[in-house]
Design a protein around this motif. Structure first.
Motif: not given
Length: 309
Positions: A107, A235, A239, A261, A264-265, A297, A300, A304
């Motif tokens: 990441s 992605l 997460p 989260v 990780s995303a 991203s 994503s 999230w």
């Protein structure tokens, strides 16, 4: 509207950086100079000050480390197997699969993860963030290089140089130094602390600008299937695993769950591409994944953030 308010200023800086190089207002040498200032001065000072000021009693959380790193290793393993199954013969060896696994699980925590977390949650969680990212590169890079040594004598790797690079990495060394100063309760003159605070201010803004500028130097290759899969693993799967583990099994508090989260995303970090160059495996794949995952991203993170906030 709240999600847009968080995302837009960060996206604006990335787009601005991209436009300045795309239309030749700044060239690669200009960006390299800005990068040195940001990554060798501003970001280390930013990380040092936040670790120095963090409440250590509440920053080190082993549950958060478990929730973050178990899914990272699981995603690494899944991507490794996927590459063995899907890649052609030239990219189905263990070294290539390890490189692809790195590209699906590593990441961009500092350039993108940190600005998102600061904007969405605040600076009070920085101590926990730094404890998580301190081991990030060391763990995944070491695992990748160890696997690359198996049945691959063509890869010659200098382990002593690798250890030295990890220990003296600006991110690791600045966080470690801040931790030591914090633990020893060392005080700075207020004038020096104010000066360091001023130097740290461009860190996150500059990092996003440089990221956008560098995106114009990378291209998405013709063979986009492997980068698309790597981006999906990075992605979506990673997460989701972190969220599921942190919500259902370990049950982290809301702020800490959001931290792991969002970290990780984050899209693939460019350092993974540099490792691919060194190992001479999946260079084009990881370069494409850096670009593709960074673009995707935006969606994503929006997804999230809508769940976490």
């Amino acid at each position: 509207m709240a999600i847009f308010t968080i995302i837009f200023p960060l996206l604006f800086m990335v787009i601005l950086g991209f436009i300045t190089t795309r239309f030749k207002f700044l060239n690669k040498e200009d960006i390299n100079g800005i990068s040195k200032f940001i990554f060798n001065l501003c970001i280390p000072v930013f990380l040092f000050l936040n670790m120095f000021q963090a409440p250590l009693a509440t920053s080190l959380n082993t549950s958060a480390l478990i929730v973050f790193y178990i899914p990272v290793l699981a995603t690494f393993a899944i991507a490794f197997i996927a590459n063995q199954v899907l890649a052609n013969k030239s990219h189905a060896n263990i070294s290539a699969s390890a490189t692809y696994a790195l590209g699906s699980s590593y990441s961009n925590t500092v350039l993108i993860g940190l600005p998102i977390i600061v904007s969405a949650i605040g600076t009070h969680v920085m101590g926990s963030v730094f404890f998580i990212i301190t081991f990030h590169s060391a763990l995944l890079f070491t695992l990748t290089f160890l696997l690359s040594q198996i049945k691959n004598q063509a890869v010659s790797f200098n382990w002593s140089q690798f250890v030295k690079n990890v220990l003296f990495n600006p991110v690791v060394s600045s966080i470690t130094l801040g931790l030591i100063f914090n633990a020893l309760k060392i005080k700075f003159p207020i004038q020096l602390e104010n000066a360091l605070s001023l130097l740290s201010k461009p860190a996150l803004t500059g990092a996003l600008f440089v990221l956008g500028a560098n995106l114009s130097f990378y291209k998405i290759g013709k063979n986009w299937h492997l980068p698309a899969l790597a981006s999906a693993l990075k992605l979506l799967l990673l997460p989701a695993l972190v969220y599921g583990l942190g919500r259902s099994l370990v049950k982290l508090d809301e702020d800490l769950l959001a931290v792991v989260v969002l970290l990780s995303a984050s899209p693939l970090g460019v350092n993974a591409y540099l490792i691919a160059l060194q190992l001479k495996q999946h260079q084009a794949t990881l370069a494409s994944t850096v670009v593709l995952s960074t673009i995707l991203s935006v969606f994503s993170f929006s997804f999230w953030l809508s769940i976490l906030l």
